[in-house]
Design an enzyme around this catalytic site. Sequence first.
Site, PDB file in Angstrom:
ATOM      1  N   GLY A 248       0.859  -1.174   0.000  1.00  0.00           N
ATOM      2  CA  GLY A 248       0.000   0.000   0.000  1.00  0.00           C
ATOM      3  C   GLY A 248       0.897   1.226   0.000  1.00  0.00           C
ATOM      4  N   SER A 249       0.311   2.381   0.246  1.00  0.00           N
ATOM      5  CA  SER A 249       1.113   3.605   0.272  1.00  0.00           C
ATOM      6  C   SER A 249       0.248   4.779   0.699  1.00  0.00           C
ATOM      7  CB  SER A 249       1.700   3.928  -1.118  1.00  0.00           C
ATOM      8  OG  SER A 249       2.546   2.918  -1.580  1.00  0.00           O
ATOM      9  N   ASN A 250       0.902   5.832   1.156  1.00  0.00           N
ATOM     10  CA  ASN A 250       0.305   7.153   1.263  1.00  0.00           C
ATOM     11  C   ASN A 250       1.098   8.086   0.364  1.00  0.00           C
ATOM     12  OD1 ASN A 250      -1.196   6.267   3.656  1.00  0.00           O
ATOM     13  ND2 ASN A 250       0.738   6.552   4.761  1.00  0.00           N
TER      14      ASN A 250
END
Length: 823
Positions: A248-250
Amino acid sequence: MARRRFRARLPMVVTAAVAAVLSTMAATGAPAPGQAPDKPAIRYTEYGIPHIIASDWAGLGTGYGYAAAKDNICTLADTYLMVNAQRSRYLGPDGKASPGEHQNTTTNLNSDIYFQRMNDNRVVERLIDLPAPNGPEPEVKEAIRGYVQGYNRYLAETGVDHITDPACRGKAWVRPITELDVYRHAHAEIIMGTADVLLDGQVNAAPPGASAAASAATSAAAPPASSAAETASKIRDAMAVSRQQSMGSNALAVGSQGVSGGTSMLLANPHFPWQGKNRMWQSQLTIPGRINVSGASLLGFPAVNIGHNDDVAWSHTVATVAPFGLFDVQVDPLRPTNYLVDGAWEAMTSQQVGVDVLNADGSIGRVNRTLWATRYGPVTTQVLTVPLPWVVSAHAVRDVNMDNLRALNTWFRLDQAKDVDEVVNTLETTQGVPFFNTVASDRKGNALYADIQATPNITDEHARSCLTLTGQALFNQVLRLPNVPPVSIFDGKRSACDWPTDPNAVAPGLLDPHRQPRLIRKDFVGNANDSAWLANPEQPLSFPRVMGDTAAPRSLRTQELILTAQKRINGTDGLPGRGFTPENMRQLLFADNSRAADLALDATVTMCRAQPFGLILVDGQLVNVSEACPILAGWKSHDFTADSRGSWLFENYWYALLDGQSVEKLPWRIPFDPNDPVHTPNSLDSGSSAVRDAFGRTVIAFRNAGIPLNAALSDVQKITRNGEQIPIHGAVHELGVLNVVTPGSVDGTMDITFGSSFVQQVRFTADGPPQASSVLAYSQSANPNSPHYADQTKLFSAGQWVTERFTEEQIAASPALEVKVLN
């Protein structure tokens, strides 16, 4: 393509100290600052970060290949073993492989069968031969040619028997590579969003009545038929679990209205595996007058995937597009390898695929399988752990990225973009991004969100016409969960239900890029793996359902990202001033604030204190929770920093309370409201039996495990490097903490598996070089004998960052400077 314009460079100011360093560089044959060198040069600065400079793309690739192999040759060699379908030959068929986003998701044998089928079909070779944009552009080919030379040069200089990493020292599977190896690796990364979900189902698919030898995972007795709703629910739940356990990531881009002392900023915070082929690796790549880009890439890609150049910074986050679709085909009950299309029977194609395997006695054997395919793609009998029995019908897979090598062109062009408009143009004209969003900022003060990628051409109208009953339940809004992509199952009996070709798309079966969401603003945009709907809540986006949901609950991490941006820009977060600066952006990320704690801690403490005599009866066991109440009440900061006490207790309680369900299903007094998606649901019901029971079970679990209820996070969440345990701050996605860190087990007995990896913050001003700082959470090298095996990990543990050296003067001034010229 329009001719690129290059910013005039100011002359470098040479101090006496820098002059001394430059003299040393010249003595080694290194180029003068800003000049194209005769030979590629690698300038190493603090923490082993390589700044590679060359006069052409081949030289740049050579420097990258040499430096990448020096740090991680065992990880790379293991990856080339995988894409060449030779893991079973050298490591045995029963070992574990990780061809997708997760760790150890299938067997070596299944992985080999999967990749050998593609290799037999010359999938990658065919793509290499296509003209751009569907085939690699000339600069990509040159860089990959150079990468191979650099990798092989390092291996030749070192020798297999003298590799310092014990993981592959002296191993027969470490060998020189070819350009085809690199392209196969790139393709494997591009298709990994499908591989994790459907690999086992494809290689084990066998028609009814097939012998066990034909498919090791196929049972002669098919499982009972499930209703459409039940099957959809099982797939949805499996996808939700998979999503929580994968990458995932921000990413947050802040425009001119949201920064203080600059024109724009970007925070890149990808959450990638800490081991294996999906490690990120940091570098700077420079051809004077052509390209100057710094950041990180997936190991083995001679480009920067996430980073910045002189004018643009960008990052990617995992999107909510399913990169595959299923087609339900009716089969002939007497001849189940025939299927019905447009009223006529068609024969499936069969393919014999064989791989060598290492037997227990050391001999080499051979395993052969018959794999099946339809006009739509390979047959599968499984989605993750959910069976799709091949009885009345069979299911075929179409992978939107199977014909995608365009991603290489995408990243090479992003590395040279001059503003966010060029970023959008690159995304639209290549459509190479595989299952990722793009978030970017530029020197002009713009913040960009774009979910422009390789997306199946499934318009809402096409979906309504072609979804099966199971497909309707799975694809439509009824069974939404945050972060779970809408998987389509179409009626394969009608050829018109295949993905149509759109004249505006780069390749057949792709959605028109102009129908895909994008947003440019002057305040902020961001993404934390939810759909594009709330890239900025002031301007909600709409888009085809295939790209994700709208008016649906957001994850707690998405809420935290939006609230962090809004409060900082408005100056209501308790920090001085208004707007983002490099200092407060770093501070806010590593504050490790938990949105779940913001919403639920007070109610949990109220519940705890309300128990008569501090006792809870749960599962027939009476547990005294009175000791836990003041611990949680004292955890007022709601943070997951290393020294926080109460955070580990809350994390385990939260896991128990969720029990596999999504956040909005918890007992909230105020439910989700699509008109207030950032603040709802809220107000946990402190009188709920679910809250009480989850808390009681958590206290029991802590006592059974011998973990103090007030254990500091640093006592239980660690990574081990050469016997040293390094505390790691952050928390799992479900806690709504931006700095995601996922331990192998919630009780703290296993190392970190994935989470924050290459974290970078970049600020642009009206003129002058970009100002950046970063930290690579697991360090540059997987080699335990490397000096860069844990150095940045310790920085990350302490919440510290590396100030980037981007200009030639900054590089030359590094006290750690070492120069390697590849003569």
